[in-house]
Design an enzyme around this catalytic site. Sequence first.
Site, PDB file in Angstrom:
ATOM      1  N   SER A 144      92.603 -22.576   2.412  1.00 57.89           N
ATOM      2  CA  SER A 144      91.546 -23.428   2.968  1.00 57.89           C
ATOM      3  C   SER A 144      90.205 -22.970   2.396  1.00 57.89           C
ATOM      4  O   SER A 144      90.103 -21.861   1.847  1.00 57.89           O
ATOM      5  CB  SER A 144      91.537 -23.246   4.494  1.00 57.89           C
ATOM      6  OG  SER A 144      90.358 -23.745   5.077  1.00 57.89           O
ATOM      7  N   TYR A 157      91.614 -19.682  13.097  1.00 59.69           N
ATOM      8  CA  TYR A 157      91.947 -20.440  11.876  1.00 59.69           C
ATOM      9  C   TYR A 157      91.384 -19.736  10.647  1.00 59.69           C
ATOM     10  O   TYR A 157      92.072 -19.534   9.643  1.00 59.69           O
ATOM     11  CB  TYR A 157      91.400 -21.860  11.992  1.00 59.69           C
ATOM     12  CG  TYR A 157      91.800 -22.771  10.837  1.00 59.69           C
ATOM     13  CD1 TYR A 157      93.043 -23.387  10.816  1.00 59.69           C
ATOM     14  CD2 TYR A 157      90.938 -22.999   9.765  1.00 59.69           C
ATOM     15  CE1 TYR A 157      93.422 -24.219   9.761  1.00 59.69           C
ATOM     16  CE2 TYR A 157      91.297 -23.824   8.708  1.00 59.69           C
ATOM     17  CZ  TYR A 157      92.548 -24.434   8.715  1.00 59.69           C
ATOM     18  OH  TYR A 157      92.910 -25.248   7.667  1.00 59.69           O
TER      19      TYR A 157
END
Length: 252
Positions: A144, A157
């Site tokens: 990510s 996350y």
Amino acid sequence: MILEKFDLSGKVAIVTGARTGLGQGMAVGLAEAGADLVIVNHSPMPETENEIKRLGRRCLSIEVELSDIGLIPEIIEKTLNEFNKIDILVNNAGIIRRAPSVEFTEKDWDDVMNLNLKTVFFLSQAAAREMIKNNGGKIINIASMLSFQGGILVPSYAASKGGVASLTKTLANEWAAYNINVNAIAPGYMDTNNTEPIRKDEGRNKSIIERIPAARWGLPEDLKGAVVYLASEASNYVTGHILCVDGGWLAR
Ligand code: NAD
């Protein structure tokens, strides 16, 4: 010839989290390049399965709760029963929880870390054991922008995706000896369920698009080229790399 090296005919690819979004797009991309697919999710994936079969590829759907690592042997066993081998693993399934860090709960920490990081390691380990018997393979993790940046309101996350980047490099170092390439794709801001809340927030949506040089959200389709490349012989000397597919986000 170089284009032949991108051909995945006869290869068997496992893609996790293939019901929707990026996993669905990458599974279809691998099928378009010739691979047969094992798609894994905790809920049924009829749309993905139909699209793969429409392309003339074989598709095995496995419904399991991926955050329970006790179920990993079932994935490997069913794959081997159907296809006898594993050539490619795409660790895509992932979730996000949003809350201020001072209020963040243990559950939101554990749920995200278990699926996004712990399962990625143990599924890679189980697949690598088979790939070693088979003289090699390709593992592609989904990282990510938050493998590089801190994000906002997403502590577990960001920690999990930072971990995915580190894990990619450490496994690449160890398993290069077995002809296993371990790489990651770091998608930018992509139009999927994962980002629905921020796309619905008019202010955040506008500021994100303004910051992306390509001036649009990415689509699952945008990952097809990267995943086929990293799954194919064309990338045999590429390992431990994190390939950003981000419309220029990190360059800015
Ligand atoms: P998504 O919610 O559409 O896809 C996630 C998939 O994982 C779904 O098919 C979902 O059903 C499945 N899944 C969720 N929990 C599961 C579980 N416990 N067991 C089995 N399957 C489960 O979102 P997406 O954006 O396509 O996310 C895919 C991956 O891409 C994730 O790892 C995410 O972190 C990553 N990612 C997304 C973006 C983005 O902007 N959308 C950016 C960077 C990285």
